[in-house]
Design an enzyme around this catalytic site. Structure first.
Site, PDB file in Angstrom:
ATOM      1  N   VAL A  38       0.829  -1.199   0.000  1.00 32.84           N
ATOM      2  CA  VAL A  38       0.000   0.000   0.000  1.00 32.84           C
ATOM      3  C   VAL A  38       0.870   1.257   0.000  1.00 32.84           C
ATOM      4  CG1 VAL A  38      -1.663   1.322   1.348  1.00 32.84           C
ATOM      5  CG2 VAL A  38      -1.933  -1.133   1.092  1.00 32.84           C
ATOM      6  N   ALA A  39       1.982   1.192   0.736  1.00 33.86           N
ATOM      7  CA  ALA A  39       2.852   2.365   0.839  1.00 33.86           C
ATOM      8  C   ALA A  39       3.529   2.678  -0.485  1.00 33.86           C
ATOM      9  CB  ALA A  39       3.906   2.134   1.912  1.00 33.86           C
ATOM     10  N   GLU A  42      -1.678   5.659  -4.761  1.00 33.50           N
ATOM     11  CA  GLU A  42      -3.073   5.346  -5.132  1.00 33.50           C
ATOM     12  C   GLU A  42      -3.822   6.521  -5.717  1.00 33.50           C
ATOM     13  OE1 GLU A  42      -1.823   4.724  -2.118  1.00 33.50           O
ATOM     14  OE2 GLU A  42      -1.716   2.539  -2.088  1.00 33.50           O
ATOM     15  N   ASP A  64      -3.355  32.432 -38.827  1.00 33.15           N
ATOM     16  CA  ASP A  64      -3.794  33.244 -39.958  1.00 33.15           C
ATOM     17  C   ASP A  64      -3.978  34.671 -39.454  1.00 33.15           C
ATOM     18  OD1 ASP A  64      -6.015  32.770 -38.479  1.00 33.15           O
ATOM     19  OD2 ASP A  64      -7.074  31.604 -39.999  1.00 33.15           O
ATOM     20  N   ASP A  81      -9.759  27.886 -40.314  1.00 31.11           N
ATOM     21  CA  ASP A  81     -11.202  28.011 -40.154  1.00 31.11           C
ATOM     22  C   ASP A  81     -11.992  27.410 -41.307  1.00 31.11           C
ATOM     23  OD1 ASP A  81     -10.422  29.866 -41.977  1.00 31.11           O
ATOM     24  OD2 ASP A  81     -11.073  31.617 -40.861  1.00 31.11           O
ATOM     25  N   ASP A 131      -8.859  23.517 -44.431  1.00 33.76           N
ATOM     26  CA  ASP A 131      -7.826  23.590 -43.399  1.00 33.76           C
ATOM     27  C   ASP A 131      -7.784  22.321 -42.550  1.00 33.76           C
ATOM     28  OD1 ASP A 131      -6.984  26.116 -44.086  1.00 33.76           O
ATOM     29  OD2 ASP A 131      -8.403  27.125 -42.766  1.00 33.76           O
ATOM     30  N   ASN A 138       5.403   8.567  -0.412  1.00 32.22           N
ATOM     31  CA  ASN A 138       5.452   7.106  -0.388  1.00 32.22           C
ATOM     32  C   ASN A 138       6.862   6.618  -0.111  1.00 32.22           C
ATOM     33  OD1 ASN A 138       2.878   7.526  -1.199  1.00 32.22           O
ATOM     34  ND2 ASN A 138       2.890   5.982  -2.802  1.00 32.22           N
ATOM     35  N   THR A 163      -5.084  11.653   3.661  1.00 31.98           N
ATOM     36  CA  THR A 163      -4.448  12.966   3.817  1.00 31.98           C
ATOM     37  C   THR A 163      -3.682  13.401   2.563  1.00 31.98           C
ATOM     38  OG1 THR A 163      -2.381  12.310   4.847  1.00 31.98           O
ATOM     39  CG2 THR A 163      -4.274  12.491   6.292  1.00 31.98           C
ATOM     40  N   ASP A 164      -2.926  12.474   1.921  1.00 36.16           N
ATOM     41  CA  ASP A 164      -2.124  12.907   0.768  1.00 36.16           C
ATOM     42  C   ASP A 164      -2.972  13.227  -0.454  1.00 36.16           C
ATOM     43  OD1 ASP A 164       0.029  12.645   2.300  1.00 36.16           O
ATOM     44  OD2 ASP A 164       0.869  10.889   1.289  1.00 36.16           O
TER      45      ASP A 164
HETATM   46  P1  ATP Z   1      -6.343  34.745 -43.658  1.00 38.83           P
HETATM   47  O1  ATP Z   1      -5.810  33.572 -44.378  1.00 38.83           O
HETATM   48  O2  ATP Z   1      -5.347  35.442 -42.829  1.00 38.83           O
HETATM   49  O3  ATP Z   1      -7.652  34.516 -42.968  1.00 38.83           O
HETATM   50  P2  ATP Z   1      -7.684  36.020 -45.885  1.00 38.83           P
HETATM   51  O4  ATP Z   1      -9.051  36.118 -45.338  1.00 38.83           O
HETATM   52  O5  ATP Z   1      -7.189  37.185 -46.673  1.00 38.83           O
HETATM   53  O6  ATP Z   1      -6.586  35.829 -44.794  1.00 38.83           O
HETATM   54  P3  ATP Z   1      -8.615  34.129 -47.790  1.00 38.83           P
HETATM   55  O7  ATP Z   1      -9.939  33.961 -47.177  1.00 38.83           O
HETATM   56  O8  ATP Z   1      -7.919  32.971 -48.402  1.00 38.83           O
HETATM   57  O9  ATP Z   1      -7.590  34.715 -46.757  1.00 38.83           O
HETATM   58  O10 ATP Z   1      -8.773  35.262 -48.863  1.00 38.83           O
HETATM   59  C1  ATP Z   1      -7.756  35.503 -49.813  1.00 38.83           C
HETATM   60  C2  ATP Z   1      -8.052  36.753 -50.617  1.00 38.83           C
HETATM   61  O11 ATP Z   1      -9.244  36.590 -51.366  1.00 38.83           O
HETATM   62  C3  ATP Z   1      -8.271  37.987 -49.778  1.00 38.83           C
HETATM   63  O12 ATP Z   1      -7.061  38.634 -49.485  1.00 38.83           O
HETATM   64  C4  ATP Z   1      -9.148  38.847 -50.695  1.00 38.83           C
HETATM   65  O13 ATP Z   1      -8.347  39.552 -51.611  1.00 38.83           O
HETATM   66  C5  ATP Z   1      -9.950  37.823 -51.446  1.00 38.83           C
HETATM   67  N1  ATP Z   1     -11.269  37.642 -50.862  1.00 38.83           N
HETATM   68  C6  ATP Z   1     -11.574  37.384 -49.575  1.00 38.83           C
HETATM   69  N2  ATP Z   1     -12.892  37.232 -49.400  1.00 38.83           N
HETATM   70  C7  ATP Z   1     -13.464  37.398 -50.612  1.00 38.83           C
HETATM   71  C8  ATP Z   1     -14.799  37.336 -51.107  1.00 38.83           C
HETATM   72  N3  ATP Z   1     -15.828  37.083 -50.302  1.00 38.83           N
HETATM   73  N4  ATP Z   1     -14.991  37.544 -52.411  1.00 38.83           N
HETATM   74  C9  ATP Z   1     -13.967  37.777 -53.237  1.00 38.83           C
HETATM   75  N5  ATP Z   1     -12.694  37.838 -52.840  1.00 38.83           N
HETATM   76  C10 ATP Z   1     -12.427  37.661 -51.552  1.00 38.83           C
END
Ligand code: ATP
Length: 874
Positions: A262-263, A267, A309, A606, A610, A672, A703-704
């Site tokens: 046990v020691a 645990e 980004d 995002d 990605d 221990n 206690t521990d």
């Molecule tokens: P990050 O990668 O830092 O988020 P970001 O938003 O610029 O940057 P993307 O979303 O890939 O990256 O956009 C790339 C480029 O496309 C932008 O720099 C812009 O010139 C163009 N862009 C972004 N949104 C639109 C859109 N809705 N319609 C047309 N062109 C766009």
């Protein structure tokens, strides 16, 4: 290209009204499935009795009972029960904390209600709702596509088919199913079935559950506990055999063997680790970081590179157009955010669509080639859609341009991070059709053959192209995000992205988030590199990097990156570097190259593309607000506020937690060690049993355990972000740790043994009670040595961990009760101690309090003199 164009039914779609939706909800219920049942309290409680140690204890209890040792049987029984209750309380808290994290990941859906887009919780969807599906979204219910632009759906979750399937209105291909994922494009679809009625009834298990997989740390510690358990069993059996051979009392030898095993086993360990990580995850949520896997909490502390980004993470993602450039005029725009209260001025005079045809064409493109819209909510304006598009729509309002009729768009090639532009085909007022395009200036410029001027279109020659590029570079150099706009006559019903007329440039500010600059400084002083990887242009990226205090870096574009060999990339990554105009696939290469250099990489993302890089990174970080479901599912950490500063805070939190795990592991092992050393030496010199099995159980479990949990709540050390990240393979104990454990163990073991032998002449029970109490007090005092592994207590503050002070008060109180309270006396075979025995214990405890403190103080000053920092190398 035809496959990426929009096809639609041509209906004017407004969606359900809120009342209709509520009525439908009363009929069909919520769009959710019966939840997978979480383990009930009874299950969790019973789970406490399934581990190896408890089984040994139960066997021991039975043997003690058959030997007629009823008090011991009762004591063992009580310890088992108490351990069960403590374990239950901790595990239940951990479960509840994780459960609430899980519910924070509940999905959302974009619907058309009352004729406008709304973001609602996916559970509120009803059949008949019109949902908008965008790339990266998990489809929230079964639905029929009404309109689509390049829609492709990944149905692998449903069918196992990994190639995304094209979907379009009409026919069979119009059906989309809950739980599958939009791989590309955009669509409007009518919900046909929700919740349990969907053909795919597994949403609950798919919407980003919080992983309960064991973390490395848990695995490593589980292994340690098992090894110690087996070693203990072996030693205990050897001692039992030896004792029997020497003719000693069977019952006594059995209890000795049992006490020893046990020691030796810490645990409390697995429970303490789980609770520390789970409570740590809950603490991180309060800091806006949601760990989807406990593993993330642990790995975060070792992160050495953050790839981030720009848009929305380093910057606010609240875009406003401040400048419009055309070949012969430059306009200034006033106002902030999405409130159309500003105006457009040329040469100091307010102007608008009515006065200026070129400006009107730009505003029309911004208002039509978009999915964003503005709405007035009470006294302020709300924008739905992407911020870049929202800014251009707001610009249209500021210039008093006509809003396009709702069904003017006939077809669309959607925006993607790969193409970096978007085009629509619209019915023009004159009757024909035209193409409107917006996007990254170089991507728009390459499909233009003319440029618009106040005198009408003119051919786009080298001179014009140079002027456009110079203007683009000048705006980007100021940190503006630059969007190019173009228009052209349509040829038939398809969008031809060629021979367009370049209209102009819009420059958008997207201010850096104020908290990012200090966060970058903090990361850098913690030895963590920050690498910006953005889709935006190199000049904009550089300007923002400069504003954020990132060091001057070599800027590499996505195209340059593609041309690089692995060796070249690796070389590049040794220095300061910034990546611009990248495509999502580039992130994967960057992560791999960094990992090949043994870096621990945190990578943000995002979008739908990605996901592979997020999975590959040691810590995939997704965005809670802006991120797609796919990115969230692939990530380990979700930033609830999309903010870079949150990553750095989470790393601090990860460091704190790993540090605390190391502290209490060492603490428990040193306790221990003291018990084992006292027991072993005592057996070797043939003395009577120094601690009884029940006393050891009391020390270890009662206690521990409590003290260790409190140690796990220790605050971050003041210098935790001032030293480089730990290596991933840093052992929890290590050489210096082992030395501390042995030194403390030797002292506490020998001191309690001395006390025992010193008092043995008079009364064995008294001597044992004194040794037992001394050991408990020593163990409580030694906790101060582990509050920081390298800083003295006066540096971290004596009162900074109130939980620890409370735990010490309670456990020392419990020990006093163990000595003076008759029922506990009976269970633990103790007798009351006198003042002089307490005095002796008090004297013996002083070195434990003073020596580590003095050593750490000396080391602290020595390292300060060297100008270095006292880094825990242990
Ligand atoms: P990050 O990668 O830092 O988020 P970001 O938003 O610029 O940057 P993307 O979303 O890939 O990256 O956009 C790339 C480029 O496309 C932008 O720099 C812009 O010139 C163009 N862009 C972004 N949104 C639109 C859109 N809705 N319609 C047309 N062109 C766009």
């Amino acid at each position: 290209m035809a496959d990426t164009e929009q096809q639609g039914s041509g209906l004017a779609l407004t969606g359900l009204t809120q009342q209709e939706a509520e009525a439908a909800r009363r009929t069909y219920g919520w769009n959710e499935l019966p939840r997978a049942k979480r383990a009930g309290p009874l299950r969790v409680f019973l789970r406490q009795f399934s581990n190896f140690l408890v089984v040994i204890l139960i066997v021991a209890g039975i043997i003690a009972f058959t030997l007629g040792e009823y008090a011991d049987t009762l004591a063992i029984g009580l310890v088992i029960a108490l351990n069960g209750v403590l374990g239950f309380v901790q595990e239940w808290r951990a479960e509840t904390a994780l459960e609430s994290l899980r519910s924070m990941l509940s999905p959302q859906a974009l619907v058309l209600r009352d004729g406008r887009e709304r973001l609602i919780a996916a559970r509120e969807l009803v059949p008949g709702d019109l949902v908008i599906l965008e790339a990266g979204a998990r489809i929230p219910a079964d639905a029929i596509v009404q309109e689509a632009a390049g829609l492709r759906v990944d149905e692998s979750a449903l069918t196992g088919e990994s190639v995304p399937i094209d979907k379009a209105p009409g026919a069979e291909a119009a059906e989309v199913h809950a739980g599958t994922v939009v791989a590309a494009g955009r669509a409007l679809a009518e919900v046909t079935a929700t919740g349990a009625q969907t053909s795919f009834g597994k949403i609950a298990s798919l919407t980003g559950s919080v992983g309960l997989k064991k973390t490395n740390l848990q695995v490593q510690l589980g292994r340690l506990a098992r090894q110690l358990g087996f070693a203990a069993l072996a030693i205990a059996s050897a001692i039992l055999a030896l004792g029997l051979y020497m003719g000693r009392d069977v019952a006594e030898m059995f209890m000795t063997g049992l006490s020893l095993s046990v020691a030796m086993v810490p645990e409390g360990l697995p429970a303490v680790v789980t609770i520390t990580l789970a409570l740590g995850a809950a603490a991180m949520v309060r800091q806006q970081a949601l760990a989807r896997r406990l593993q993330a909490v642990e790995t975060l502390g070792a992160a050495s590179v953050i790839c981030t980004d720009k848009t929305g993470t380093l910057t606010e993602n609240k875009m406003t157009v401040t400048q419009v450039w055309t070949l012969d005029r430059v306009y200034q725009v006033t106002g902030t955010g999405y409130d159309p209260a500003g105006h457009i001025a040329y040469d100091g005079a307010v102007t608008g669509a009515k006065e200026d045809a070129v400006l009107a064409a730009i505003l029309e493109a911004g208002l039509t080639c978009t999915h964003a819209s503005l709405h007035r909510e009470g006294d302020h304006w709300e924008m739905t859609g992407a911020p870049t598009e929202g800014a251009l729509v707001t610009l249209g309002y500021k210039g008093w341009a006509d809003l396009p009729p709702p069904d003017s768009v006939l077809a669309e090639i959607p925006f993607s991070s790969e193409r970096k532009r978007m085009s629509v085909l619209v019915r023009s007022r004159s009757g024909g059709a035209k193409v409107l395009t917006k996007g990254a200036p170089e991507q728009v410029l390459r499909i233009c053959s003319q440029v618009m001027t106040q005198d009408g279109p003119r051919s786009l020659g080298a001179g014009e192209a140079a002027a456009i590029t110079a203007a683009y570079e000048a705006m980007a150099g100021e940190g503006l995000r630059v969007i190019g706009l173009a228009a052209g006559a349509a040829r038939g019903e398809v969008i031809a992205e060629e021979d367009l007329t370049f209209l102009g440039l819009a420059g958008l500010i997207d201010p850096p988030r104020p908290e990012v600059r200090p966060a970058i400084d903090a990361a850098r002083s913690a030895g963590i590199r920050v690498i910006m990887i953005t889709g935006d242009s190199p000049l904009t990226a550089q300007a923002i990097a400069g504003q954020l205090g990132l060091p001057p870096a070599r800027t590499v574009t996505g195209d340059e990156l593609e041309a690089l060999e692995d060796a070249g990339l690796s070389q590049l990554l040794q220095g300061e570097v910034l990546f611009a105009r990248t495509r999502p696939a580039h992130k994967m290469r960057i992560v791999s190259a960094l990992q090949a250099q043994h870096q621990i990489v945190a990578m943000t993302g995002d979008g739908v593309n990605d996901a592979p890089a997020l999975k590959k990174a040691d810590i995939g970080v997704s965005m809670g607000v802006r991120g797609t479901d796919v990115a969230k599912d692939a990530s380990d950490l979700v930033l609830l506020d999309d903010n870079f500063a949150t990553i750095v805070r989470a790393i601090g939190e990860g460091r704190r937690q790993f540090g605390n795990v190391r502290k209490f592991v060492r603490y428990l092992l040193s306790s221990n060690a003291g018990e084992v050393i006292a027991l072993l030496i005592n057996i070797l010199i043939g003395g009577p049993l120094i601690f009884l099995a029940t006393q050891i159980l009391w020390m270890n479990l009662v206690t521990d355990g409590v003290t260790a949990v409190a140690l796990g709540l220790e605050k971050g050390e003041p210098d935790q972000m001032e030293h480089p990240p730990r290596r991933k393979d840093t052992p929890i104990v290590g050489k210096a740790g082992l030395l501390t454990i042995l030194a403390l163990g030797l002292y506490t073991g020998l001191a309690s043994l001395w006390l025992f032998l010193h008092l043995l002449d008079g009364n064995e029970d008294l001597a044992r009670t004194a040794a037992f109490t001394a050991m408990v007090i020593f163990e409580k005092a030694s906790v101060f040595a582990f509050r920081s592994l390298h800083l003295p207590c006066w540096r971290i503050g004596f009162f900074t961990n109130p939980f620890l002070l409370a735990a010490l008060t309670v456990t020392i109180g419990a020990q006093v009760a163990a000595v003076y309270w008759p029922p506990l006396q009976a269970l633990l075979h103790t007798v009351p101690l006198q003042g002089d025995q307490w005095m002796l214990i008090g004297l013996l405890v002083l070195p434990i309090l003073l020596v580590p403190e003095i050593l750490k103080t000396l080391r602290y000053f020595a390292s300060r003199r060297q100008g270095g920092r006292a880094v825990a190398q242990a």
